[in-house]
Enzyme design. Structure first.
Site, short mmCIF file in Angstrom:
data_model
loop_
_atom_site.label_atom_id
_atom_site.label_comp_id
_atom_site.label_asym_id
_atom_site.label_seq_id
_atom_site.Cartn_x
_atom_site.Cartn_y
_atom_site.Cartn_z
N LYS A 92 -19.60 30.98 24.30
CA LYS A 92 -19.46 30.61 23.09
C LYS A 92 -19.44 31.83 22.17
O LYS A 92 -20.07 32.79 22.35
CB LYS A 92 -20.97 29.84 22.36
CG LYS A 92 -20.86 29.38 21.09
CD LYS A 92 -20.16 28.03 20.71
CE LYS A 92 -19.81 27.93 19.46
NZ LYS A 92 -18.48 28.39 18.82
N GLN A 113 -22.59 39.00 21.78
CA GLN A 113 -22.81 37.66 21.74
C GLN A 113 -23.67 37.04 22.73
O GLN A 113 -24.43 36.06 22.56
CB GLN A 113 -21.56 37.05 21.70
CG GLN A 113 -21.28 35.50 21.19
CD GLN A 113 -21.10 35.47 19.78
OE1 GLN A 113 -20.23 36.47 19.06
NE2 GLN A 113 -21.66 34.86 18.89
N LYS A 128 -16.02 35.87 23.57
CA LYS A 128 -15.44 36.31 22.22
C LYS A 128 -13.86 36.48 22.65
O LYS A 128 -13.60 36.58 23.67
CB LYS A 128 -15.71 37.71 21.86
CG LYS A 128 -15.59 37.94 20.38
CD LYS A 128 -16.52 37.43 19.40
CE LYS A 128 -16.47 37.64 18.01
NZ LYS A 128 -17.44 37.37 17.09
N GLY A 167 -14.81 30.82 14.55
CA GLY A 167 -13.84 31.71 13.48
C GLY A 167 -14.76 33.33 13.73
O GLY A 167 -15.96 33.16 14.24
N ASP A 168 -14.02 34.15 13.27
CA ASP A 168 -14.82 35.38 12.98
C ASP A 168 -13.70 36.18 12.08
O ASP A 168 -13.04 35.48 11.17
CB ASP A 168 -14.70 36.39 14.20
CG ASP A 168 -15.36 37.70 14.24
OD1 ASP A 168 -16.67 37.35 14.33
OD2 ASP A 168 -14.86 38.72 14.00
#
Ligand code: NDP
Ligand code: 2IT
Length: 447
Positions: A92, A113, A128, A167-168
């Protein structure tokens, strides 16, 4: 090999195996540095080669993303998905679309993460992805064609129980919509494969607000534990994207006064307090530049160097733009101007030098892995709602987010104290995040 030698040997391997990947090396060495007392207390981790395994991504997916721009010219970008660790749940983590994206950037984000997701207390592993494509200045049609091409390769590797992107930087509701549409078309599956979706097709209420709100809930808890609060405090927030905007909304609601915000071109200072509705209008609706703010606000001024925002006098600084945006020099300026708290909305916004300045001057420091975990935590709540085919109300999600952030602070605080570093929340976050993953990895054998 003693623990120090063990850590040095892992770091040497990381350097050798990932040449030139400065951001990744920075993220790994920051974590390993704080794990010494844990490795001393648990020699079984070293025996099981746990740290060597933890720093090596489980899978690196790297692909060509060809698309045609509005003038008919063929463009080629590079896409990535790094599936770092799925010991505690499906991979994730977000997707970043920005011209400075490299494998090193995605690796550092994926590595961090793992610990962040563990801290949420929810069953999500670390991953990621992204691309060196920058949506800024592109038409909606170009962004759509890019997203469709990107997903045409990515869909093979993701799924609601495998890997769930979100998103990022550069990936918001518009990009998630285009990506989701193409995934559905390629797979015939209507599943929670992405989070941050629109509210009409499976998105969760409060996801848009979650990272910024969560940052302020965490920070308020950290302040409270140290006899302070946002009330009556001057706040500086870098960035003016998703995280920064909702951090500004919540910091204001908690009684703070936000006086400066920025983008990659420059920053605005408004002594009357930033008008957040105006920032939303400029950045969310208009996709414009923060410099436009001063056109309607005669008392505000604009500076054309974004890092100068750290020279603005404040009590609390919330970096919410990008990695390494506060260096040692900027950190010193913050301290000289009386800032007593830095809490990170962005990922790795402080350089190692900056962190040293915070620590030597006794600043309250909320590290990214803990402080910005509210976004991914709410993504996990979106996954739960998708699995149940159900939606919670805004207040239900926001209430859960608040509880999660309070819990994260408590766990971080007690891990730091337990391992002999009371008040060192950076160490506490790394340790608390690591322990759950380590335990799961030990239980699952050498994989
Ligand atoms: P957005 O794309 O919405 O906003 C990014 C903001 O940061 C923009 O204002 C952008 O300015 C600015 N910015 C980007 N690069 C730079 C740079 N090199 N120097 C100065 N300013 C820069 O992204 P998000 O708000 O989603 O992400 C911000 C940070 O928060 C990132 O570090 C991200 O990894 C982190 N984060 C995001 C989460 C989320 O849920 N979205 C969750 C947890 C962390 P410009 O308009 O000029 O591009
Ligand atoms: O850095 C992050 O935690 C994010 N960009 C959010 C990831 C997610 O899956 O919601």
């Amino acid at each position: 090999m003693n623990v120090n030698e063990y850590i040095e040997s892992v770091l040497a391997t990381v350097k050798k195996r990932n040449p030139g990947e400065a951001e990744f090396y920075q993220a790994v060495s920051e974590v390993l540095d704080t794990l010494r007392p844990v490795l001393e207390a648990h020699p079984e981790y070293q025996k099981a080669g746990l740290i060597e395994r933890l720093v090596e991504p489980e899978k690196i997916i790297k692909f060509r993303v060809p698309w045609v721009d509005d003038s008919g010219k063929v463009q080629v970008n590079r896409g990535y998905r790094i599936q770092f660790n799925n010991a505690i749940g499906p991979y994730k983590g977000g997707l970043r679309f920005r011209d400075n994206v490299t494998e090193s950037v995605i690796k550092f984000l994926g590595f961090e993460q793992i610990f962040k997701n563990s801290l949420t207390g929810l069953p999500i592993g670390g991953g990621k992805g992204g691309s060196d494509f920058d949506p800024k200045g592109k038409s909606d049609a170009e962004v759509m064609r890019f997203c469709q091409s990107f997903m045409t390769e990515l869909f093979k590797y993701i799924g609601a129980d495998t890997d769930v992107p979100a998103g990022d930087i550069g990936v918001g509701a518009r990009e998630i919509g285009f990506l989701y549409g193409q995934y559905k078309r390629l797979t015939d599956l209507y599943e929670g494969v992405l989070t941050g979706k629109g509210l009409t097709y499976g998105g969760s209420l409060a996801r848009k607000e979650a990272t910024g709100f969560g940052l302020c809930y965490f920070t308020e808890e950290m302040l409270k534990a140290n006899g302070k609060s946002f009330k009556g405090r001057t706040v500086v927030i870098s960035g003016s994207g998703n995280v920064a905007i909702y951090a500004a909304v919540k910091a204001t609601a908690l009684g703070g006064k936000v006086v400066a915000m920025s983008d990659s071109n420059g920053f605005v200072y408004d002594p009357d307090g930033i008008d957040i509705e105006l920032v939303k209008q400029i950045k969310e609706v208009g996709r414009g530049r923060i410099s436009e703010y001063v056109k309607t606000k005669p008392n505000a001024c604009y500076g054309d160097k974004c890092s100068d925002i750290w020279g603005v006098k404040c009590d609390i600084a919330l970096p919410c733009a990008t990695q390494n945006e506060i260096n040692g020099e900027s950190a010193k300026k913050l301290v000289e101007n009386g800032c007593f708290c830095v809490s990170e909305g962005a990922n790795m916004p402080s350089t190692p030098d900056a962190i040293e300045v915070y620590q030597s001057s006794g600043i309250l420091f909320g590290p990214a892995k803990a402080a910005n975990a509210g976004g991914v935590a709410t993504s996990a709540l979106e996954m739960s709602q998708n699995s149940m085919r159900y939606s919670w109300t805004f207040d239900e999600v926001d209430g859960k987010l608040h509880d999660i952030m309070v819990n994260i602070f408590k766990n971080v605080e007690s891990a730091a104290a337990k391992y002999g570093m009371p008040g060192n929340y950076a160490a506490g976050a790394n340790i608390a995040g690591f322990l759950k993953v380590a335990d799961a990895m030990m239980a699952q054998g050498i994989v």
